[in-house]
Structure formats: C-alpha cells, structure tokens
Write a protein that holds these residues in place. Structure first.
Motif, short mmCIF file in Angstrom:
data_model
loop_
_atom_site.label_atom_id
_atom_site.label_comp_id
_atom_site.label_asym_id
_atom_site.label_seq_id
_atom_site.Cartn_x
_atom_site.Cartn_y
_atom_site.Cartn_z
N THR A 144 0.97 -1.30 -0.06
CA THR A 144 -0.14 -0.28 -0.11
C THR A 144 0.92 0.92 -0.09
O THR A 144 1.74 1.47 1.15
CB THR A 144 -1.12 0.12 0.92
N VAL A 145 0.94 1.65 -0.85
CA VAL A 145 1.52 2.98 -0.93
C VAL A 145 1.01 3.96 -1.36
O VAL A 145 0.10 4.49 -2.09
CB VAL A 145 2.19 2.79 -2.67
N LYS A 146 0.43 5.59 0.03
CA LYS A 146 -0.10 7.11 -0.05
C LYS A 146 0.55 7.96 0.24
O LYS A 146 1.45 7.97 0.73
CB LYS A 146 -0.94 6.52 1.55
N PHE A 147 0.11 8.19 -0.98
CA PHE A 147 0.39 10.32 -0.57
C PHE A 147 -0.36 11.02 0.77
O PHE A 147 -1.50 10.90 0.60
CB PHE A 147 1.26 11.06 -1.55
N MET A 148 0.80 11.48 1.26
CA MET A 148 -0.83 12.43 2.44
C MET A 148 0.22 13.61 2.31
O MET A 148 0.95 14.58 2.27
CB MET A 148 -0.26 11.77 3.94
#
Length: 332
Positions: A271-275
């Motif tokens: 899971t790759v998430k930009f925040m």
C-alpha cells in the motif's frame, strides 16, 4: 501589530514584508493568541509559491503556532455537533497547526485561531519549542498511527530521521512499540538514537537496501518516506508483504513518481499512500494525542535555529536549501 505578509507569489527572499496591520478580533469559534513562536515547514514555502494558494493576497503565512490566549470568541465553550466543547480561557498556553492556508498564519504578533486547530500545551514544554511541534508531529502521527496503523513490534523505517517530521516520527514509532530503523547523515546518528531509533543508517551508503533488510531481520512493515521520488524503488525492495508506505513532501506533487518496471510491489501487495496534512478534516485528535506524548515526556522537539519576523524570507530559503537537525523557528 506586526505581521509578515506576502503580496504576490514567488520564491524571492525579498517578497516577505513586515507590515503594520490591525490586531484581529476572534470570531465566535476562535481564540486570539499572543504568538510566541511559529515554525518553518516546506509546506509553508509551497503556499508562498502559490502551490497551496490562500484565498486572498496579501497573506500571513505560518502553518504552526504556540502562544498564550488573550481573548476568546463568544461561542468558545459551546458544544459542537458531536457534543464536544472546546474550553479555553485567557492566559492558557496553547499550540497547534493548520493555519496559513484558510486562515492567516503564525508569522505575526497575534493570530485568531479556530478552536479546531488548537490545544492546551502541557507545562513541561516551553512556548518557543512548542512553536515547532504542530505540522511535523501531526504529519508523523497521521502517517504512522492513523494511515499506516503502526503496531507494536512492527518494523518501521523512517527516512530522514533528523528532519522536522523525521525526528518526531522516530519518537512516535518508538512510543508505539515499533522497532525503529532510521536514515540520517552520520553526524546525526547519536541524536536520532537518543530519540528512540534502534538502528540508524547512513542514507548515502551504497548498500542501503541490504543494510535495512539486515537491520530489520528480513524486511520492514511501515515506511515513512519524505523523498519517494528517490526511494520508492528501494522501499519496494526492503518492504515485507502487506507493507504500508507513506509518502510526504515534494514528491507528492511530482506525477512522475513511480516504481521501475518490476513485479515487486504487486507481489508484496504494498500500500503506497501520498499524504497531505491539510486534507485531514480532524486536526484536533492528533494534536491532543501529541499533547499527551509531551506531557508524558515521550516527545521532544529539537530547535535548530531561531529567526525574527524580518528574517522570514531567509528562513523559508533555509528550510529548503540547508541541512539541519530538527526545526526552524520564527519568533515575533
């Protein structure tokens, strides 16, 4: 009162003016804070460059703040829709974050702050240091606790463990019971370890991926990365199955960021998430959690340098150009 304002978007140090303006009156749901300190974050520079454009110009920047309440709005203390009430009185020491975009920020002598973005400051932290807490600690908290669901005994990799977000993330991960691996330049290794990192690695070493895998006993479960444009392939290599990769910083605005042609991310179900902190509707909850850590002596902030209002432009230049441990602080 005196306030730093920019009247146009740009990158020049000279675009920041110290203006004499009227002291604001707090709205019904706001407190007026006598500002002691405000920190300098990369996101502050994005606003003055127009990437996170405020609603009008001229504008007062400054995402973070700490200070003393000198006036409260007429409805402060009334229950909200959830039945919760914000209790603030004149003389309260407070800190917070989330200003500078929708409401004027902390680079001024007094600021009117919505109560949804401010919490009480525990007695064991001074107001100058508290000015550097908000954005860095809330970003780290949201990434690790809320989005990555960091668990006790997780292997947690923090890139840039000496930076503003990084040195708070190390402490939050350590308090959560994770095994913390951080990267930093060699001169900062001892301090990063003091803050809670179990292992600190030189980010410039040629065998960084192999070193991370060895240090973690086979791979990491949670990764906080401030430079996904440089390290996303490495993150995929060192990640365990079902690992969570959280991306913050400049790379979040670069559409070219991606993983090289490889099946590694798919095979590992990453899971790759930009925040981005400003996308979070509830800043109060992480701020209260961070205040609790401060009260328990689980979170400290290293202040690298202090600047005056007149030096705000230089501070914005330095936060993007220089290497330093901790936070840059502006004091009115």
């Amino acid at each position: 009162m005196r306030a730093v304002r920019f009247h146009e978007f740009g990158k020049s140090i000279d675009m920041y003016q110290v203006d004499e303006i009227d002291r604001p009156d707090p709205r019904d749901d706001e407190v007026l804070v006598d500002i002691s300190a405000s920190s300098v974050n990369p996101a502050d520079t994005y606003m003055t460059e127009g990437m996170y454009a405020p609603p009008e110009l001229p504008w007062v920047p400054g995402i973070d703040f700490a200070g003393t309440v000198v006036e409260v709005g007429d409805r402060v203390g009334d229950p909200d829709a959830a039945g919760q009430a914000a209790h603030f009185e004149v003389g309260d020491r407070v800190f917070g974050t989330g200003t500078g975009k929708h409401v004027h920020g902390g680079y001024q002598e007094y600021a009117a702050i919505p109560t949804s973005r401010v919490v009480h400051l525990p007695d064991n932290m001074d107001l100058i240091t508290a000015g550097g807490v908000g954005c860095a600690a809330v970003t780290a908290w949201l990434c690790l606790v809320d989005f990555a669901d960091l668990q006790v005994s997780d292997q947690c990799l923090i890139h840039g463990g000496s930076g503003g977000v990084g040195h708070t993330a190390v402490q939050i991960a350590d308090a959560a019971g994770a095994h913390v691996i951080a990267t930093a330049s060699p001169e900062n290794h001892d301090r990063v370890r003091e803050l809670g990192a179990d292992i600190v690695l030189d980010y410039a070493r040629d065998d960084l991926a192999e070193a991370i895998i060895e240090a973690s006993g086979g791979g990491v479960d949670v990764i906080l990365d401030h430079r996904l444009d440089e390290y996303l392939d490495l993150d995929a290599e060192v990640a365990n199955m079902e690992a969570r990769v959280m991306g913050i910083g400049e790379a979040e605005m670069d559409p070219s960021v991606g993983v090289a042609a490889s099946s590694a991310p798919r095979l590992k179900n990453l899971t790759v998430k930009f925040m981005k902190m400003f996308n979070t509707p509830d800043l109060k909850t992480p701020l209260e959690g961070i205040a609790g850590m401060i009260e328990r002596d689980e979170l400290v902030i290293d202040v690298a340098r202090e600047y005056t209002l007149e030096e705000a432009g230089q501070a914005h230049h330095d936060v993007m150009a220089d290497s330093f441990f901790g936070k840059l602080i502006i004091r009115p």
